[in-house]
Design a protein around this motif. Structure first.
Motif, PDB file in Angstrom:
ATOM      1  N   LEU B 417       0.814  -1.212   0.000  1.00 20.70           N
ATOM      2  CA  LEU B 417       0.000   0.000   0.000  1.00 20.70           C
ATOM      3  C   LEU B 417       0.849   1.264   0.000  1.00 20.70           C
ATOM      4  N   SER B 418       0.407   2.269  -0.736  1.00 16.23           N
ATOM      5  CA  SER B 418       0.946   3.618  -0.586  1.00 16.23           C
ATOM      6  C   SER B 418      -0.024   4.400   0.279  1.00 16.23           C
ATOM      7  N   ILE B 419       0.484   4.968   1.354  1.00 20.89           N
ATOM      8  CA  ILE B 419      -0.359   5.685   2.309  1.00 20.89           C
ATOM      9  C   ILE B 419       0.458   6.890   2.788  1.00 20.89           C
ATOM     10  N   PRO B 420      -0.183   8.043   2.959  1.00 22.66           N
ATOM     11  CA  PRO B 420       0.574   9.176   3.508  1.00 22.66           C
ATOM     12  C   PRO B 420       1.323   8.738   4.779  1.00 22.66           C
ATOM     13  N   VAL B 421       2.596   9.099   4.868  1.00 22.21           N
ATOM     14  CA  VAL B 421       3.479   8.544   5.897  1.00 22.21           C
ATOM     15  C   VAL B 421       2.896   8.652   7.303  1.00 22.21           C
ATOM     16  N   GLU B 422       2.228   9.766   7.588  1.00 26.44           N
ATOM     17  CA  GLU B 422       1.754   9.967   8.959  1.00 26.44           C
ATOM     18  C   GLU B 422       0.680   8.960   9.365  1.00 26.44           C
ATOM     19  N   LYS B 423       0.002   8.363   8.381  1.00 27.64           N
ATOM     20  CA  LYS B 423      -1.052   7.387   8.690  1.00 27.64           C
ATOM     21  C   LYS B 423      -0.666   5.958   8.320  1.00 27.64           C
ATOM     22  N   LEU B 424       0.533   5.796   7.857  1.00 32.53           N
ATOM     23  CA  LEU B 424       0.925   4.526   7.233  1.00 32.53           C
ATOM     24  C   LEU B 424       0.821   3.335   8.173  1.00 32.53           C
ATOM     25  N   TYR B 425       1.147   3.533   9.450  1.00 34.28           N
ATOM     26  CA  TYR B 425       1.136   2.374  10.349  1.00 34.28           C
ATOM     27  C   TYR B 425      -0.243   2.110  10.957  1.00 34.28           C
ATOM     28  N   ASP B 426      -1.163   3.041  10.803  1.00 35.31           N
ATOM     29  CA  ASP B 426      -2.511   2.868  11.379  1.00 35.31           C
ATOM     30  C   ASP B 426      -3.169   1.569  10.910  1.00 35.31           C
ATOM     31  N   ILE B 427      -3.011   1.269   9.623  1.00 32.10           N
ATOM     32  CA  ILE B 427      -3.701   0.101   9.066  1.00 32.10           C
ATOM     33  C   ILE B 427      -3.163  -1.200   9.681  1.00 32.10           C
ATOM     34  N   VAL B 428      -1.890  -1.207  10.053  1.00 35.98           N
ATOM     35  CA  VAL B 428      -1.318  -2.409  10.678  1.00 35.98           C
ATOM     36  C   VAL B 428      -1.998  -2.643  12.030  1.00 35.98           C
ATOM     37  N   GLU B 429      -2.129  -1.588  12.795  1.00 34.66           N
ATOM     38  CA  GLU B 429      -2.749  -1.725  14.117  1.00 34.66           C
ATOM     39  C   GLU B 429      -4.241  -2.050  14.006  1.00 34.66           C
ATOM     40  N   LYS B 430      -4.895  -1.429  13.037  1.00 34.78           N
ATOM     41  CA  LYS B 430      -6.319  -1.733  12.843  1.00 34.78           C
ATOM     42  C   LYS B 430      -6.500  -3.198  12.455  1.00 34.78           C
ATOM     43  N   MET B 431      -5.630  -3.684  11.611  1.00 37.25           N
ATOM     44  CA  MET B 431      -5.762  -5.066  11.152  1.00 37.25           C
ATOM     45  C   MET B 431      -5.497  -6.041  12.295  1.00 37.25           C
ATOM     46  N   ARG B 432      -4.562  -5.704  13.157  1.00 40.51           N
ATOM     47  CA  ARG B 432      -4.300  -6.542  14.331  1.00 40.51           C
ATOM     48  C   ARG B 432      -5.541  -6.624  15.207  1.00 40.51           C
ATOM     49  N   CYS B 433      -6.210  -5.494  15.372  1.00 41.50           N
ATOM     50  CA  CYS B 433      -7.431  -5.485  16.178  1.00 41.50           C
ATOM     51  C   CYS B 433      -8.533  -6.334  15.540  1.00 41.50           C
ATOM     52  N   ARG B 434      -8.647  -6.228  14.213  1.00 41.73           N
ATOM     53  CA  ARG B 434      -9.703  -6.989  13.521  1.00 41.73           C
ATOM     54  C   ARG B 434      -9.474  -8.485  13.621  1.00 41.73           C
ATOM     55  N   LEU B 435      -8.217  -8.903  13.494  1.00 46.27           N
ATOM     56  CA  LEU B 435      -7.930 -10.331  13.346  1.00 46.27           C
ATOM     57  C   LEU B 435      -7.642 -11.036  14.664  1.00 46.27           C
ATOM     58  N   GLY B 436      -7.280 -10.279  15.689  1.00 48.57           N
ATOM     59  CA  GLY B 436      -7.028 -10.882  16.989  1.00 48.57           C
ATOM     60  C   GLY B 436      -5.989 -11.983  16.905  1.00 48.57           C
ATOM     61  N   ASP B 437      -6.285 -13.117  17.498  1.00 48.62           N
ATOM     62  CA  ASP B 437      -5.312 -14.203  17.547  1.00 48.62           C
ATOM     63  C   ASP B 437      -5.348 -15.085  16.297  1.00 48.62           C
ATOM     64  N   ASN B 438      -6.227 -14.751  15.363  1.00 49.98           N
ATOM     65  CA  ASN B 438      -6.348 -15.599  14.170  1.00 49.98           C
ATOM     66  C   ASN B 438      -5.178 -15.485  13.204  1.00 49.98           C
ATOM     67  N   ALA B 439      -4.431 -14.411  13.359  1.00 43.03           N
ATOM     68  CA  ALA B 439      -3.353 -14.192  12.405  1.00 43.03           C
ATOM     69  C   ALA B 439      -2.289 -13.297  13.029  1.00 43.03           C
TER      70      ALA B 439
END
Lengths: 534, 534
Positions: B417-439
């Motif tokens: 993904l290309s994402i403005p640098v200031e928000k770039l890591y947000d999606i990683v943390e959001k995805m961790r929250c969505r997936l929990g221990d499944n991944a």
């Protein structure tokens, strides 16, 4: 006008640092004519020229107005007034200025100049013109050199001058977003205040528009360091011939989602769409700039110096410009307040080297030791390093003023060629032999990019001189697998000459794309591509 | 495999230079779900998958074979044998390898692999396939990550592996001309022996072809310094769908004669033509390379460090890569012989900085003082500078090995993904929250280019996990005006997702160009563009 980017730790005006000199100046003998040195017969002086008055660009006199285009009527003007208000210009004097290029070489007969203030207005104009089959010439700063930005006949002129707003600047990543009518120098000043520089710089920066720069894929003085606009432009907004607004105005450095369409508009000279907004990556402004002005005794030394500069100045090299002594003589004669930093006319070639880096003393030491070594190796005959911004500006003024000085002589036939570096100066000498005392031949340009500017000066434009120059200059360049337009584009001047640099298959595909995207061919007609393929 | 470009004045193996450490590691709390956090219902497990076995890329399971394509018959094979001889491969094992991507995620059912040895042979193949309506998938090193280089159904595979010759190298200007099947690492080795480097470098360099790099507009590790292939590729030779050979193989740095068609083929993933030859500008190899491996306590520090590196390392900065601690843990678990230069798992983020310049001692001093200042400013928690090539290779091995280590876990869902640098890591943390221990969710990539690689590791591919990831990841990225494919392309995986990053008008124009250039749609079908627009 002073080159705005120079900052020197030492603000006082010292005399330039001088190196010892080894004067030498001989004119190269004229060799035998080669096989490619043929030329077309003189064009008939009696041929009707219709609208054009001084169209000495190749073949321009042969093009007839395309009868498929409608002629402007009062209903059209009323419609434009309904959407643009006072953005509709019918004043004869203002239109006259927009009808002619800055060299006074190409002159059209448009009766209408439109000044949209927004993308929506551009869209409405094109949509209407497409339906009505009114031909359009998009116009930026009108600083082009190949007749690309002025009408050939009665095309409606759509000037982007009213769209000159900076939209945003991302100070973290150095990404500028602005409208197409912004003047390059204004953008330079703006981003420099933010600690960045524009990735391109050229002599016409005080007048040219960024939209025009993109439409002609302008190269210029920083190309050797920052590369082409295909690498630096991140996004574009473009209005297509039918008025469709194509939003590709991303500010991302990377985006591989589908075909990267913006590249179609970079360098297509307004023939596929009108660029209305731009986002461009601007490099960080580095604090240390140094400029040296050098002389070489022969062209071989210039080439060797280029190689040595690439190796030894490496990551701080930011310009490598060369000029023959004819250029220097001309600049001294015609540019006010310019001084030759080296003894006048003693050398055959001059080179301007600029370095840009992040460490003042380190960079200067590096440049000085490079120059001393180059003198020891016999590559450089004499040289100076600017000690302050005034001296640096003077050096740049010489290089950047050649084009301006050329026009003051009378007529100038300008060619902009990419040629393998080792053969680049051959064409200058060959042209001198062909023309003898009839013209003055100058060779200069961006040696680091293999880009020669060949200027042929004469008291007036005439067909005899033109026939001595063309098609020889194109045939010779083609034989070297060079490009007949390195950075100026094809415009009206060289549209019919494209086959000297491009294969029939490539030209055919270009024509197919043109027909796909502008089926009524309303955008910048008679230019870029030969009429025969459209 | 060691990174081949490192040269250090000090060849002895010293322990890395260490800076003091400020350990800190906390997991970011999961915030509330936002509006864009919707997801599609789970895909039906009963849906027929036909040829594909594990096509977990988006929507791949929904595509039906296009009945307009002919099916291969024995006459076709006889014809190919008449022009290619033993370049016709029917051996099942060899075809099986070419039918599947390296992750084992996309699998086709082609019955024929062709290995042309020349452009003429490629031309004959395409001309025949176009007439016969046989679909074709061009294949390079088959290292792609989006299913772009393997068949979806029974397309004929045209591998460029047999076209791997270096044609010429211009040592003065650093211009390499070669065939499309050359392996990137081989080209790197070749030009480095001549004193130059390739302008791109990526983890797959040992297998990927330069033709594939160009067709996917590969970015990679040197992008921050040398920019995109649109800026570095000088010329291409391409075979069009109907067999027409398009010679654009110039070696000029500047050429503004007509539309610059080569850009259409850079990043169009083999869907507009097959790239057969390339000329590319290679930068001079600079003698001094330094690599530092650092840790940061939070993502904000990584961003600030990037800004500081741009300002202070300026012209010598050549890489700025970041990894979260999950990446480091994974690399330590799965990559043989790799050591963490810093205390394991104490920090949340790691950054690899590389500098490349022309002065060993100056560059090293510059990097050291930059790092000391960054520690004083609290941006860097701990760090080491490689003291020899072995240490530098180890640092790079960690960064480059993440992709390889990810595959060893089982299933990996990869997003680029290309994402403005200031928000770039947000999606990683959001995805961790969505997936929990499944991944396990990893975030790493080219921070200097705003390019995140998001890897989601699971024991196996399943539709439940996919439904948690997609379309959320695309919707969120689109809402940030990011790109759903920074450098991997769209391929099969994301062809139907293009609208998340491109406007309808742009997609429509892409489709028109595809139809113009490949009217029978034989080239790499089902990929890049949505089926609905073709």
């Amino acid at each position: 006008m002073p080159h705005p980017q120079y900052e020197f730790a030492n603000g006082t005006v010292n005399s330039c640092r001088r190196f010892h000199s080894i004067p030498s100046l001989q004119r190269a003998p004229c060799g035998p004519r080669t096989n490619v040195e043929t030329y077309e017969g003189q064009r008939s002086a009696n041929q009707p020229r219709e609208v054009q008055k001084r169209t000495f660009g190749s073949a321009a006199t042969h093009i007839q107005r395309n009868p498929a285009y409608s002629e402007l009527n009062s209903d059209d003007v009323s419609y434009f007034r309904s959407i643009l208000g006072d953005g509709v210009v019918e004043d004869e004097d203002r239109i006259a200025v927009a009808n002619v290029d800055w060299m006074g070489k190409y002159k059209g007969a448009s009766q209408l100049l439109l000044l949209p203030k927004s993308t929506i207005e551009v869209s409405k104009i094109l949509s209407y013109c497409n339906t009505r089959r009114l031909a359009v010439v998009p116009q930026g700063g009108n600083t082009g050199l190949v007749g690309g930005s002025v009408p050939v006949y009665d095309e409606v002129i759509v000037s982007l001058a009213g769209m000159d707003k900076i939209i945003s600047f991302d100070k973290v990543n150095g990404i500028l977003t602005c409208e197409a009518g912004c003047v390059l120098e204004n953008l330079s000043t703006f981003v420099e205040n933010e600690g960045f520089i524009m990735p391109l710089d050229l002599g016409a920066k005080g007048s040219c528009h960024i939209g025009g720069n993109i439409s002609t894929n302008a190269g210029g003085l920083r190309f050797i360091r920052y590369g082409s606009l295909h690498g630096n432009v991140l996004g574009l907004e473009v209005v297509l011939a039918d008025g469709t607004i194509l939003d590709m105005l991303t500010t991302l450095r990377k985006d591989n989602t589908g075909y990267d369409l913006k590249h179609l508009f970079i360098g297509s000279e307004g023939s596929l769409g009108v660029v209305t907004k731009i986002s461009v990556l601007t490099p960080a402004k580095l604090p240390s700039t140094n400029v040296a002005f050098l002389s070489c005794n022969d062209y071989t030394s210039c080439q060797k110096l280029l190689l040595a500069a690439r190796r030894n100045l490496g990551e701080i090299l930011s310009a490598f410009e060369f000029m023959d002594h004819h250029c220097i003589d001309l600049a001294m004669r015609h540019l006010e307040g310019v001084q030759n930093p080296l003894p006048a006319s003693q050398y055959k070639f001059y080179v301007l080297i600029e370095t840009t880096g992040s460490d003042e003393s380190y960079d200067k030491t590096k440049l000085e030791s490079f120059l001393l070594r180059s003198m020891e190796d016999g590559l450089v005959a004499d040289g100076v390093i600017a000690q302050d911004i005034s001296q640096a500006s003077n050096f740049w003024r010489i290089r950047e003023g050649i084009s301006e000085a050329s026009v003051k002589v009378g007529a100038v036939y300008k060619y902009d060629l990419s040629i393998p570096v080792e053969k680049l100066y051959d064409i200058v000498e060959k042209m001198r032999c062909r023309l003898g005392d009839n013209a003055e031949v100058l060779g200069y340009g961006h040696l680091g990019d293999g880009n020669l500017h060949l200027n042929i000066l004469s008291s007036k434009y005439d067909d005899n001189t033109l026939a001595q120059i063309e098609p020889f200059v194109y045939e010779w360049t083609s034989a070297q697998r060079g490009s007949i337009s390195a950075e100026h584009g094809l415009g009206l001047m060289k549209a019919e000459k494209i086959h000297y640099s491009k294969s029939p298959e490539a030209v055919q595909l270009m024509a197919s794309i043109k027909k796909l995207m502008d089926p009524n061919s309303i955008l910048n007609p008679y230019k870029v591509l030969p009429q025969s393929v459209l």
